[in-house]
Every structure is written in C-alpha cells, then in structure tokens.
Design a protein around this motif. Structure first.
Motif, PDB file in Angstrom:
ATOM      1  N   TRP A   7      57.515 -30.041 -75.042  1.00 27.45           N
ATOM      2  CA  TRP A   7      57.213 -29.545 -73.692  1.00 27.45           C
ATOM      3  C   TRP A   7      58.188 -28.448 -73.315  1.00 27.45           C
ATOM      4  CZ3 TRP A   7      60.112 -29.227 -69.234  1.00 27.45           C
ATOM      5  CH2 TRP A   7      59.421 -28.858 -68.079  1.00 27.45           C
ATOM      6  N   PHE A   8      59.461 -28.705 -73.585  1.00 30.51           N
ATOM      7  CA  PHE A   8      60.502 -27.714 -73.281  1.00 30.51           C
ATOM      8  C   PHE A   8      60.269 -26.441 -74.091  1.00 30.51           C
ATOM      9  CE2 PHE A   8      65.051 -26.582 -72.505  1.00 30.51           C
ATOM     10  CZ  PHE A   8      65.065 -26.899 -71.158  1.00 30.51           C
ATOM     11  N   GLN A   9      59.758 -26.617 -75.321  1.00 29.56           N
ATOM     12  CA  GLN A   9      59.516 -25.492 -76.210  1.00 29.56           C
ATOM     13  C   GLN A   9      58.435 -24.581 -75.644  1.00 29.56           C
ATOM     14  OE1 GLN A   9      57.898 -25.248 -80.696  1.00 29.56           O
ATOM     15  NE2 GLN A   9      59.718 -26.511 -80.441  1.00 29.56           N
ATOM     16  N   SER A  10      57.398 -25.174 -75.053  1.00 30.80           N
ATOM     17  CA  SER A  10      56.322 -24.362 -74.487  1.00 30.80           C
ATOM     18  C   SER A  10      56.702 -23.751 -73.147  1.00 30.80           C
ATOM     19  CB  SER A  10      55.062 -25.215 -74.319  1.00 30.80           C
ATOM     20  OG  SER A  10      55.305 -26.288 -73.415  1.00 30.80           O
ATOM     21  N   LEU A  11      57.596 -24.421 -72.427  1.00 29.60           N
ATOM     22  CA  LEU A  11      58.001 -23.923 -71.120  1.00 29.60           C
ATOM     23  C   LEU A  11      58.970 -22.757 -71.235  1.00 29.60           C
ATOM     24  CD1 LEU A  11      58.176 -24.029 -68.042  1.00 29.60           C
ATOM     25  CD2 LEU A  11      59.891 -25.844 -68.265  1.00 29.60           C
ATOM     26  N   PHE A  12      59.973 -22.909 -72.100  1.00 29.54           N
ATOM     27  CA  PHE A  12      60.989 -21.869 -72.264  1.00 29.54           C
ATOM     28  C   PHE A  12      60.708 -21.069 -73.531  1.00 29.54           C
ATOM     29  CE2 PHE A  12      63.109 -24.819 -69.436  1.00 29.54           C
ATOM     30  CZ  PHE A  12      63.758 -23.978 -68.563  1.00 29.54           C
ATOM     31  N   PRO A  13      60.429 -19.787 -73.388  1.00 30.78           N
ATOM     32  CA  PRO A  13      60.202 -18.971 -74.574  1.00 30.78           C
ATOM     33  C   PRO A  13      61.473 -18.861 -75.394  1.00 30.78           C
ATOM     34  CG  PRO A  13      60.427 -17.598 -72.617  1.00 30.78           C
ATOM     35  CD  PRO A  13      60.384 -19.028 -72.145  1.00 30.78           C
ATOM     36  N   ALA A  14      61.334 -18.454 -76.655  1.00 34.29           N
ATOM     37  CA  ALA A  14      62.498 -18.314 -77.531  1.00 34.29           C
ATOM     38  C   ALA A  14      63.532 -17.394 -76.904  1.00 34.29           C
ATOM     39  CB  ALA A  14      62.059 -17.770 -78.885  1.00 34.29           C
ATOM     40  N   ARG A  15      64.769 -17.713 -77.115  1.00 35.09           N
ATOM     41  CA  ARG A  15      65.856 -16.932 -76.532  1.00 35.09           C
ATOM     42  C   ARG A  15      65.820 -15.507 -77.059  1.00 35.09           C
ATOM     43  NH1 ARG A  15      72.096 -18.518 -77.510  1.00 35.09           N
ATOM     44  NH2 ARG A  15      71.460 -18.040 -79.626  1.00 35.09           N
ATOM     45  N   ASP A  16      65.801 -14.528 -76.149  1.00 33.90           N
ATOM     46  CA  ASP A  16      65.783 -13.131 -76.562  1.00 33.90           C
ATOM     47  C   ASP A  16      67.015 -12.402 -76.021  1.00 33.90           C
ATOM     48  OD1 ASP A  16      65.038 -13.299 -73.939  1.00 33.90           O
ATOM     49  OD2 ASP A  16      63.237 -12.064 -74.114  1.00 33.90           O
ATOM     50  N   LEU A  17      68.112 -13.101 -75.998  1.00 28.98           N
ATOM     51  CA  LEU A  17      69.380 -12.528 -75.569  1.00 28.98           C
ATOM     52  C   LEU A  17      69.895 -11.597 -76.666  1.00 28.98           C
ATOM     53  CD1 LEU A  17      71.521 -12.956 -73.218  1.00 28.98           C
ATOM     54  CD2 LEU A  17      72.675 -14.478 -74.811  1.00 28.98           C
ATOM     55  N   PHE A  18      70.406 -10.421 -76.267  1.00 29.15           N
ATOM     56  CA  PHE A  18      70.933  -9.515 -77.282  1.00 29.15           C
ATOM     57  C   PHE A  18      72.100  -8.704 -76.733  1.00 29.15           C
ATOM     58  CE2 PHE A  18      67.782  -7.046 -74.988  1.00 29.15           C
ATOM     59  CZ  PHE A  18      68.308  -5.768 -74.921  1.00 29.15           C
ATOM     60  N   PHE A  19      72.906  -8.189 -77.661  1.00 34.49           N
ATOM     61  CA  PHE A  19      74.031  -7.321 -77.333  1.00 34.49           C
ATOM     62  C   PHE A  19      73.632  -5.880 -77.640  1.00 34.49           C
ATOM     63  CE2 PHE A  19      75.823 -11.443 -78.199  1.00 34.49           C
ATOM     64  CZ  PHE A  19      76.869 -11.576 -77.298  1.00 34.49           C
ATOM     65  N   GLY A  20      74.205  -4.947 -76.883  1.00 33.98           N
ATOM     66  CA  GLY A  20      73.922  -3.542 -77.121  1.00 33.98           C
ATOM     67  C   GLY A  20      75.082  -2.673 -76.687  1.00 33.98           C
ATOM     68  N   TRP A  21      74.995  -1.376 -77.022  1.00 32.21           N
ATOM     69  CA  TRP A  21      76.057  -0.452 -76.611  1.00 32.21           C
ATOM     70  C   TRP A  21      75.471   0.902 -76.263  1.00 32.21           C
ATOM     71  CZ3 TRP A  21      78.763   3.570 -79.677  1.00 32.21           C
ATOM     72  CH2 TRP A  21      78.105   3.883 -80.873  1.00 32.21           C
ATOM     73  N   LEU A  22      76.140   1.564 -75.335  1.00 28.96           N
ATOM     74  CA  LEU A  22      75.720   2.876 -74.859  1.00 28.96           C
ATOM     75  C   LEU A  22      76.917   3.823 -74.907  1.00 28.96           C
ATOM     76  CD1 LEU A  22      73.714   4.815 -73.434  1.00 28.96           C
ATOM     77  CD2 LEU A  22      74.473   3.821 -71.259  1.00 28.96           C
ATOM     78  N   PRO A  23      76.915   4.847 -75.787  1.00 27.57           N
ATOM     79  CA  PRO A  23      78.013   5.816 -75.848  1.00 27.57           C
ATOM     80  C   PRO A  23      77.809   6.938 -74.831  1.00 27.57           C
ATOM     81  CG  PRO A  23      76.491   6.165 -77.680  1.00 27.57           C
ATOM     82  CD  PRO A  23      75.950   5.015 -76.896  1.00 27.57           C
ATOM     83  N   LEU A  24      78.880   7.268 -74.111  1.00 28.28           N
ATOM     84  CA  LEU A  24      78.813   8.302 -73.061  1.00 28.28           C
ATOM     85  C   LEU A  24      79.885   9.354 -73.310  1.00 28.28           C
ATOM     86  CD1 LEU A  24      78.519   5.886 -69.999  1.00 28.28           C
ATOM     87  CD2 LEU A  24      76.638   7.156 -71.067  1.00 28.28           C
ATOM     88  N   ASN A  25      79.541  10.618 -73.017  1.00 30.25           N
ATOM     89  CA  ASN A  25      80.529  11.693 -73.157  1.00 30.25           C
ATOM     90  C   ASN A  25      81.354  11.843 -71.888  1.00 30.25           C
ATOM     91  OD1 ASN A  25      78.937  13.082 -71.305  1.00 30.25           O
ATOM     92  ND2 ASN A  25      77.888  14.283 -72.884  1.00 30.25           N
ATOM     93  N   GLY A  26      82.180  12.878 -71.835  1.00 25.73           N
ATOM     94  CA  GLY A  26      83.071  13.072 -70.693  1.00 25.73           C
ATOM     95  C   GLY A  26      82.360  13.314 -69.384  1.00 25.73           C
ATOM     96  N   GLU A  27      81.090  13.736 -69.449  1.00 28.84           N
ATOM     97  CA  GLU A  27      80.292  13.955 -68.232  1.00 28.84           C
ATOM     98  C   GLU A  27      79.449  12.734 -67.880  1.00 28.84           C
ATOM     99  OE1 GLU A  27      80.513  16.566 -70.705  1.00 28.84           O
ATOM    100  OE2 GLU A  27      82.154  17.134 -69.342  1.00 28.84           O
ATOM    101  N   ASN A  28      79.764  11.614 -68.512  1.00 28.93           N
ATOM    102  CA  ASN A  28      79.055  10.358 -68.280  1.00 28.93           C
ATOM    103  C   ASN A  28      77.582  10.462 -68.684  1.00 28.93           C
ATOM    104  OD1 ASN A  28      79.380   7.613 -67.469  1.00 28.93           O
ATOM    105  ND2 ASN A  28      78.247   8.037 -65.589  1.00 28.93           N
TER     106      ASN A  28
END
Length: 245
Positions: A191-212
């Motif tokens: 029941w819990f399996q159908s109620l809560f979808p698979a975990r789709d948590l993820f890590f990421g990164w965004l590189p920014l220059n001096g002007e953001n």
C-alpha cells in the motif's frame, strides 16, 4: 595433559589471529604519504592521470582524504584516498575536477561529501550545489496526495581556491535520511509502495561566472577516471537555472 596442551595452543592461535586481524583491518592509520609518494602511486595505477603537482591534502576523517592535483597537461583533477588493509590506497582518481558525491557510508547521509576541483580557466567564481526533488501529485482511494518540490541550495565561492570538500548541511542530511526511511517503508509495504512514488531525490550543481551568469566549465568535464570499485563516488549532474524556482 596432551589435550590441555592442544587446547592451550589453539587458544593462543585464536588470540594471535584476532590480534593480527585487528592490526590488519582496524589499526590506526600510518602517516599519510608524501606528495612524491602520492603522485608515484597515482601514476602507477592510472598512468593517464599524469599527476605533476599536488595542490593540497584535505582530511575528511582519519581514514579518508581527498588530494586535488594538476596534471602535466594542466588539467585539474581529484584523487580519493582510503586507509584500507593496513595501507593508504588511491580508490578513485579523476583527471577532471567536476563535482562528485562521495558516499563514505551509503546508509549515513552525514558521511556524504561533495568534492570538486574546477579549472581556473573556466572562469567559475561560484558553484551552487542543490538537493532537489520534483513535486508530485497522486489521486488514490478517493483521496488527493500532494508531494511538494524540494530545493535546497548551498553556494561555494571559488575566489580563493579551485578545489574543495563539503559535507552535507544538517538540513540536507535530515531530508536525505527522512526520504530514505520513506523509501524503505515503500519497499516493504504494497500500500505504501503505491501511495509514495519511488524516491527521485537528486544532487546537482550550477557553475556561475563573476557576473552571476550560468557558464559551462569546459576544462573541468569529460575527463578520464580510475576506480578500484570499492567506493561509492557518484556523478553530480548540471542543474539549469530554468529548473530552479
């Protein structure tokens, strides 16, 4: 008498075996290798690394260290070191410095560390790391379930040095551990399996220059790597500004 002697000998063997096993697997780490020794070992196990300059040694704990380096071809790389089986061992070497997530203990998010070494020629002045989860909606059993988006951010400046190691902030650890418990319950209960979808948590990164502004670090990606297969060191994907809220 002979039987007692045999038992005594066996007891001594068991004790000595235990002491040897402790010495081999759990003894306090020896002094960390010198820069010259580090480069020699790296270049022996992974000649493509061609390490020429060690930038630093960053200690995570007494058995785990990160060593950023520069190659003969002026690439900025990262090597990961573990005290294992009574020796310091290079478990992962990457000649590009794009971020990785080192899960020292996969069951403990507080052991996770983001590691990077961004080439100065890429002009990245700030890296923003993210912990994200897409929102979700579900209608089941006549009820509506809404799962909000998760977006946690941590900015890191590269003004003073190209490399770094960052443990997860406490609120990130709480989120990862909480969703881990939900995932475990989901797998155990239909029941819990159908109620809560698979975990789709993820890590990421965004590189920014001096002007953001979002920038692409072409000198810090698409490198070569070596792994001994024992450690969990995950790729961290790019996050576009269009994905953020």
């Amino acid at each position: 008498m002979r039987k007692k002697i045999i038992l005594a000998v066996l007891a001594v063997i068991v004790v000595l075996s235990g002491l040897m096993a402790y010495w081999f697997y759990f003894s306090k780490p020896a002094k960390f290798p010198t820069n010259e020794q580090l480069m020699k070992q790296m270049n022996e196990v992974f000649p493509a690394a061609a390490a020429e300059t060690i930038q630093d040694t960053v200690t995570i704990d007494e058995r785990h260290k990160v060593v950023p380096f520069i190659t003969k071809e002026n690439r900025y790389g990262i090597s990961y070191w573990v005290w294992s089986k009574h020796k310091w061992k290079s478990v992962y070497i990457d000649d590009s410095g794009e971020p990785r997530l080192w899960k020292i203990n996969r069951k403990d998010a507080s052991s996770y560390h983001l590691v990077w070494n961004i080439h100065p020629n890429d002009g990245v002045s700030t890296v923003k790391f993210y912990l994200m989860k897409d929102r979700n909606y579900l209608f089941q059993g006549g009820e509506h379930f809404y799962f909000p988006k998760i977006q946690l951010e941590q900015a890191v400046s590269l003004e003073n040095k190209s490399y770094g190691v960052m443990g997860l902030p406490k609120d990130w650890v709480t989120v990862v551990d909480s969703l881990g418990k939900i995932e475990a319950a989901r797998r155990a209960d239909l029941w819990f399996q159908s109620l809560f979808p698979a975990r789709d948590l993820f890590f990421g990164w965004l590189p920014l220059n001096g002007e953001n502004e979002e920038t692409f670090p072409e000198n810090s990606v698409n490198g070569q790597s070596y792994s001994d297969g024992d450690e969990i060191i995950d790729f961290v994907p790019f996050v576009n500004k269009s994905e953020l809220e």
